[in-house]
Write an enzyme that holds these catalytic residues in place. Structure first.
Site, short mmCIF file in Angstrom:
data_model
loop_
_atom_site.label_atom_id
_atom_site.label_comp_id
_atom_site.label_asym_id
_atom_site.label_seq_id
_atom_site.Cartn_x
_atom_site.Cartn_y
_atom_site.Cartn_z
CG ASN A 189 37.16 -22.71 -11.48
OD1 ASN A 189 36.93 -21.89 -11.98
ND2 ASN A 189 37.82 -23.15 -10.84
CG ASP A 276 40.56 -21.42 -13.77
OD1 ASP A 276 40.57 -21.72 -12.76
OD2 ASP A 276 40.66 -20.26 -14.56
CG ASP A 307 33.13 -26.75 -6.63
OD1 ASP A 307 32.77 -27.07 -5.22
OD2 ASP A 307 34.54 -27.01 -6.77
CG HIS A 311 36.82 -19.35 -6.92
ND1 HIS A 311 38.20 -18.87 -6.10
CD2 HIS A 311 36.36 -20.49 -5.76
CE1 HIS A 311 38.19 -19.09 -5.09
NE2 HIS A 311 36.97 -19.88 -4.92
CD GLU A 341 32.10 -24.75 -2.85
OE1 GLU A 341 32.43 -25.05 -2.28
OE2 GLU A 341 32.36 -24.48 -3.44
#
Length: 602
Positions: A189, A276, A307, A311, A341
């Site tokens: 991410n 990002d 992770d 997102h 996650e």
């Protein structure tokens, strides 16, 4: 499925009667005692006599549902090489940040220290170790350090605070020799915070012009399309910090300001300034796949925990996940496994990443929330029914709910014992011990794969989430850690906490022993036998073809629960706990408070 309101007496299905009646030999009127397979009190059984990973198939051929995970943050575990405490000796961006008195700084734990404690980990019944991210980080951002591993600059080498690439390979080899798997925590991410915005940080990128907003306000896709966008800048001298080199190009990032973790900005925004990555870009997709193919080829891990999955756009996962599994299989890791996650209590949302996103599994946050409901908030065990009734969402051609990863707490949300301590219900230490052990029993013996968060086996409690739940196993110098009253012993985190005689350590070893003995507890189809809308009994069966049926009964109430039986059957053998026989009067049984039992049914 039966749910009885406002009463603890009920009639059960045939299989539940077998469970609660124990080894009921006939429909006689005299009280009977359930026989056990082992008359030795379990508290006196040496952990060295229990089954561990040596009882399992070879790690390369072992299914994920055979595993017991240990989740560890290497920096906070054990320090075997003090020469690497300050990180890199040649690269200032990954140097420094060592301060054992500060919970936000490096504390010196390393890969060599983890390797030295493999016997301790194995004896607890662990078969797989999951490490927080270990690749090279930016050592300092703001007033904290990258001890946790989530500020990656270089995806090609281990963080120098933790050791070298060769140290990591030696650790993995040593774990594999013990038949223990090793899982890496990976990030797609974001990278470390290097890119700045002129509007927020000035023309040189070194200022902070938006303190009143506590960050760079997010600019939406619509704003960017209309020409209202930030001007990204990399401060002078930092243009080549990241590796591989393509990660230094600003065009591969969204550059839209900070996320509020809601709506579209949860996909496109920076996490507290972390850069990002634009995972919509086909070039980025290919680049990230190549990065982690190289990691697999060089280090030969057994899988990844991924992770911040929610997102990142779903299309990325649908391409990324199968590509890495296929590559791992090509290089000789046939059971390579990845779980993500997804911080959500909604089973439908969680499952979308295993179906549409083609990921093999996810951490089961919905189960963790159900554990909070039943064991912390004292809601009914029907909360568990609501959870498991949604398991069908996970069914597809290559996965199901049995492959979900179960946990009681973690490095972000905090420890289960800490949640109990902070509850408005003012639990005593004895109650926290009982409820924490029962929560872990549910993690082991309800469907899914169990995870133990490091330190839980030593009675760690903590002061909340994040830094408050990242205590040292080695002697700590952090005051806010050391003022904790650890559970079930007289130590604090100022002491060395690798006690193999700790109640929790020994109990988890016994849980693993039972878990490994009975395949139905790992692979069996789960069926709910009984639940209620108040604290009390929750009973399930685990059924596997050509194997014994296992039945597990939990009592979440503060008092023993009398059970009314409606008929007597034979064939049940109690397998846990083996030290206490059930005194069965005609047609009734009392299930002890905040406890559980496991039965084998022929």
């Amino acid at each position: 499925m039966i749910i009885i309101k406002n009463t603890f007496k009920f009639k059960l299905s045939k299989i539940a009667v077998v469970l609660l009646g124990g080894l009921w030999l006939s429909a006689c009127s005299e009280p009977k005692t359930v026989s056990t397979s082992n008359d030795t009190p379990l508290d006196n059984v040496a952990t060295s006599t229990l089954k561990n990973v040596d009882s399992l198939p070879h790690y390369l051929q072992r299914n994920i549902q055979d595993e017991v995970f240990y989740f560890v943050m290497p920096d906070r575990f054990n320090n075997s090489d003090m020469t690497n405490d300050q990180g890199s000796k040649t690269d200032p961006i990954s140097a420094g940040g060592f301060d054992k008195t500060d919970k936000g700084m490096y504390h010196g734990g390393d890969i060599q220290g983890l390797q030295a404690k493999l016997p301790y980990i194995k004896k607890m019944g662990v078969s797989a170790i999951w490490l927080t991210p270990i690749m090279r980080n930016q050592a300092i951002q703001g007033d904290s350090s990258g001890y946790h591993g989530y500020w990656i600059l270089d995806f090609n080498e281990i963080d120098p605070h933790l050791g070298s690439n060769e140290d990591l390979k030696r650790f993995i080899d040593a774990a594999h020799k013990e038949n223990i798997k090793v899982f890496f925590d990976i990030i797609t991410n974001h990278t470390a915070d290097v890119i700045k915005y002129v509007e927020c940080h000035g023309e040189d990128g070194l200022q902070y012009l938006m303190k009143e907003n506590d960050g760079c306000l997010y600019k939406s896709l619509a704003q960017v399309a209309a020409g209202d966008a930030y001007q990204p800048i990399i401060p002078k001298g930092q243009e080549s910090l990241k590796s591989p080199a393509w990660l230094n190009d600003k065009k591969y990032y969204h550059n839209q300001g900070d996320t509020t973790y809601e709506g579209e900005n949860s996909i496109y925004g920076d996490f507290s300034g972390l850069d990002d990555i634009d995972t919509d870009s086909p070039e980025v997709v290919r680049g990230m796949i190549d990065i982690f193919k190289n990691v697999i080829s060089e280090f030969k891990p057994d899988g990844f925990r991924i992770d911040t999955v929610k997102h990142v756009n779903m299309a990325f996962w649908a391409e990324f996940a199968p590509a890495l599994v296929n590559h791992a299989q090509e290089v000789g890791i046939p059971e390579f496994f990845m779980f993500g996650e997804v911080y959500s209590g909604d089973s439908e949302e969680l499952s979308s990443f295993t179906t549409e996103g083609k990921m093999q599994s996810v951490l089961d946050f919905s189960m963790q929330f159900a554990l909070q409901d039943t064991l912390i908030k004292q809601q009914g065990t029907d909360k568990l029914v609501e959870l498991f009734e949604r398991d069908h969402y996970y069914n597809d051609s290559d996965s199901n709910a049995n492959q979900l990863l179960n946990f009681t707490g973690n490095h972000d949300m905090g420890r289960f014992a800490g949640m109990l301590k902070d509850s408005d219900l003012n639990y005593s230490e004895a109650a926290i011990i009982q409820r924490t052990l029962l929560a872990h029993a549910m993690v082991y013996f309800l469907r899914g794969v169990p995870i133990v968060y490091y330190g839980d086996e030593q009675g760690f409690v903590g002061d909340g989430g994040d830094k408050g739940a990242r205590q040292d196993m080695m002697p700590s110098l952090v005051d806010s850690y050391n003022d904790d009253d650890l559970l079930a012993n007289t130590k604090t985190t100022a002491d060395d906490n690798f006690d193999e005689n700790h109640l929790f350590y020994k109990t988890f070893a016994k849980y693993a022993d039972v878990y490994y003995q009975y395949p139905a507890l790992r692979f069996g189809e789960q069926k709910t036998l009984y639940a209620q809308d108040t604290p009390g009994v929750f009973a399930i069966s685990r059924t596997l073809k050509d194997s014994d049926t296992m039945v597990v009964v939990f009592n979440t109430a503060k008092t023993a629960q009398p059970i009314e039986l409606d008929l007597a059957l034979s064939g049940a053998q109690k397998v846990y706990p083996a030290s206490k026989s059930d005194e069965v009067n005609p047609n009734t049984l009392s299930v002890p408070a905040l406890s559980f039992a496991i039965y084998k049914i022929k």
